[in-house]
Design an enzyme around this catalytic site. Structure first.
Site, PDB file in Angstrom:
ATOM      1  N   SER A 309       0.803  -1.207   0.000  1.00 33.86           N
ATOM      2  CA  SER A 309       0.000   0.000   0.000  1.00 33.86           C
ATOM      3  C   SER A 309       0.844   1.269   0.000  1.00 33.86           C
ATOM      4  O   SER A 309       1.565   1.531  -0.957  1.00 33.86           O
ATOM      5  CB  SER A 309      -0.936  -0.062   1.223  1.00 33.86           C
ATOM      6  OG  SER A 309      -1.957   0.857   1.126  1.00 33.86           O
ATOM      7  N   LYS A 334      -0.732  -3.949  -3.588  1.00 33.92           N
ATOM      8  CA  LYS A 334      -2.036  -3.373  -3.210  1.00 33.92           C
ATOM      9  C   LYS A 334      -2.177  -2.040  -3.924  1.00 33.92           C
ATOM     10  O   LYS A 334      -1.595  -1.049  -3.525  1.00 33.92           O
ATOM     11  CB  LYS A 334      -2.092  -3.196  -1.691  1.00 33.92           C
ATOM     12  CG  LYS A 334      -3.250  -2.321  -1.184  1.00 33.92           C
ATOM     13  CD  LYS A 334      -4.597  -2.950  -1.422  1.00 33.92           C
ATOM     14  CE  LYS A 334      -5.699  -2.216  -0.663  1.00 33.92           C
ATOM     15  NZ  LYS A 334      -5.910  -0.840  -1.068  1.00 33.92           N
ATOM     16  N   GLN A 338      -9.552   3.052  -1.278  1.00 33.61           N
ATOM     17  CA  GLN A 338     -10.908   2.965  -0.754  1.00 33.61           C
ATOM     18  C   GLN A 338     -11.349   4.286  -0.111  1.00 33.61           C
ATOM     19  O   GLN A 338     -10.530   4.995   0.469  1.00 33.61           O
ATOM     20  CB  GLN A 338     -11.025   1.843   0.290  1.00 33.61           C
ATOM     21  CG  GLN A 338     -10.999   0.437  -0.283  1.00 33.61           C
ATOM     22  CD  GLN A 338      -9.640   0.035  -0.800  1.00 33.61           C
ATOM     23  OE1 GLN A 338      -8.621   0.247  -0.159  1.00 33.61           O
ATOM     24  NE2 GLN A 338      -9.610  -0.539  -1.989  1.00 33.61           N
TER      25      GLN A 338
END
Length: 484
Positions: A309, A334, A338
């Site tokens: 991430s 990743k 979101q």
């Protein structure tokens, strides 16, 4: 909320709802505002798009369940189940619904310290999967690895649970035990681990000056104070005559994009991109460096499969826009963003939904593939050895996965077992005896619980010893060449 001159209008999730921490990001406020407007418009359109027949089917289903089903069913559970059902059709592990209780806990975890096992988790094909154990956490100390799949917690299966429901079982008060049954890629039999839950240290940055005036800054996660701490530590190293810098984001599961931007900007020339965001229509917007960045010394970044991430954003940004070298293993992969929609839900519940891709400065989407290092370096085998099950005493002539891990550990501790194929031969027994003599346990040549525990502790100590860190050694060797 202001982050060094940048007004932040809202939090946008970059990573997964975790067992002990939340990993968040913040994107360009203009983009976020657009998403909110799109959601509002879409909600109105959806209401008008539901025909009377659609609404009647839903209402009839609800009425049949509440009036005819064998057992009474809670109203809230039915409604929540309907929402979960819609989200599950998206087949996206990062899009989840949180009821009021889960949303409240989620909100508390954004701003407070945490108690848990200290591991970032996601859900892949319905299985609760470790993204990365937090460095120094109970999960790391117990031997959890990235990509381990958790089957059960304290004897309760996680099969069929949503990610949030599974997390509620994994979490718990400090001092309590989480007995995990896990499946590890490449290991045949399930592994039993006991993790003692604890407070998770929110200290995210650790710096030191290594030999040759090479600085090393380790980032454990990207929290609200991480960029400030990083810049303070970097300034202190520079005052000491820093000649080269290693940034270590191994097993860093992610965090705030604002922190990544603040950390990366001093290294990236003004106007160069740090990250790109792409919406469902394929429209992209870049976050560019606003500083006259650039350093007079080389920078290397240590990565591994637990770098996820926000860590991947940092690695990609420094690599593509600052010319930094990446060393270690391919990262987790990743690449989605979101957004949370609590206000829209209106009752304290929350939906976390994937709304963007993020891409590296050169436009690469790393989702499910990760970022490959410039210099690939594997750690010694014992870094990834599974803890011994301790179900039975290991003895000569046994042949099992446990014996294989025993042999890997013995070799890592400096005792040659003669082989690493899982067969307990005479040389393995002699290696066990040598280890037992050196560690003041009964010399039997067999591995009982006491010997197994001491061997595991020896391996943990070996893993933490920098002289055994092959990736760090490779980074030091590479950066020294550039300094010359």
């Amino acid at each position: 909320m202001v982050f060094k001159g940048r007004t932040v209008l809202a939090f946008v999730l970059l990573s997964m709802f975790a067992s002990s921490i939340m990993t968040l990001t913040i994107v360009n406020p203009a983009i976020f505002a657009a998403v909110k407007n799109e959601v509002g418009a879409a909600a109105a359109e959806a209401k008008s798009g539901l025909s009377g027949k659609d609404i009647n089917k839903i209402a009839t289903t609800y009425q049949l369940i509440t009036s005819k089903y064998l057992s009474e069913v809670d109203h809230e559970e039915l409604v929540n189940g309907a929402i979960n059902g819609m989200l599950e059709t998206l087949e996206d592990p990062f899009t989840v619904y949180m009821d009021q209780k889960e949303a409240k806990q989620f909100g508390e975890n954004i701003t407070s310290s945490f108690q848990g096992i200290g591991a970032e988790v996601t859900q892949e094909e319905g299985k609760v999967t470790i993204v990365a154990p937090i460095k120094g956490s109970p999960a790391e100390k117990a031997g959890l690895h990235a990509h381990d799949v958790i089957l059960s917690v304290n004897g309760e299966s996680l099969d069929g649970l949503t990610l949030n429901q599974a997390i509620m079982k994994i979490r718990g008060p400090k001092g309590t035990q989480a007995k995990l049954e896990i499946v590890r890629p490449g290991v045949t039999d399930p592994i039993q681990l006991i993790v003692v839950r604890d407070d998770i240290d929110v200290e995210t940055v650790k710096a030191e000056m290594l030999e040759g005036s090479i600085g090393k800054i380790e980032i454990r996660q990207f929290a609200t104070n991480t960029a400030e701490s990083f810049n303070e530590e970097l300034a202190a190293l520079e005052k000491k005559g820093l000649k080269g810098l290693i940034i270590d984001v191994r097993n860093d599961p992610g965090g705030l994009l604002s922190s990544v931007v603040e950390i990366v900007e001093p290294f990236v020339p003004k106007g160069k991109p740090i990250v790109q965001i792409e919406n469902r229509k394929g429209l992209r917007e870049e976050t560019k460096s606003e500083q006259d960045g650039g350093k007079p010394y080389p920078v290397h970044v240590l990565i591994n499969k637990g770098s996820a991430s926000a860590s991947e954003i940092l690695a990609g940004a420094l690599h593509d826009s600052a010319g930094s070298k990446l060393i270690g293993e391919t990262t987790f992969g990743k690449g989605t963003v979101q957004v949370t929609f609590e206000q829209e839900m209106g009752d304290g519940s929350n939906i976390k939904m994937t709304v963007y891709k993020w891409l590296t400065p050169d436009g690469t989407w790393i989702h499910k593939t990760g970022i490959a290092p410039d210099l690939a370096v594997e750690q010694p085998a014992y870094f990834k050895a599974a803890p011994l099950s301790k179900k039975q005493t290991l003895k000569p002539d046994m042949n099992s996965e446990d014996v294989k891990n025993l042999q890997i550990m013995l070799k890592g501790a400096g005792y040659d077992p003669g082989r690493e194929d899982g067969y307990y031969n005479d040389q393995t027994a002699q290696a066990v005896k040598s280890f037992q003599r050196a560690n003041s346990v009964p010399v039997t040549g067999e591995v009982d619980e006491e010997t197994a525990t001491k061997l595991e502790k020896a391996i943990v100590a070996a893993i933490r010893d920098p002289k055994n860190d092959l990736q760090l050694k490779a980074a030091l060797e590479s950066i020294r060449k550039e300094i010359r």
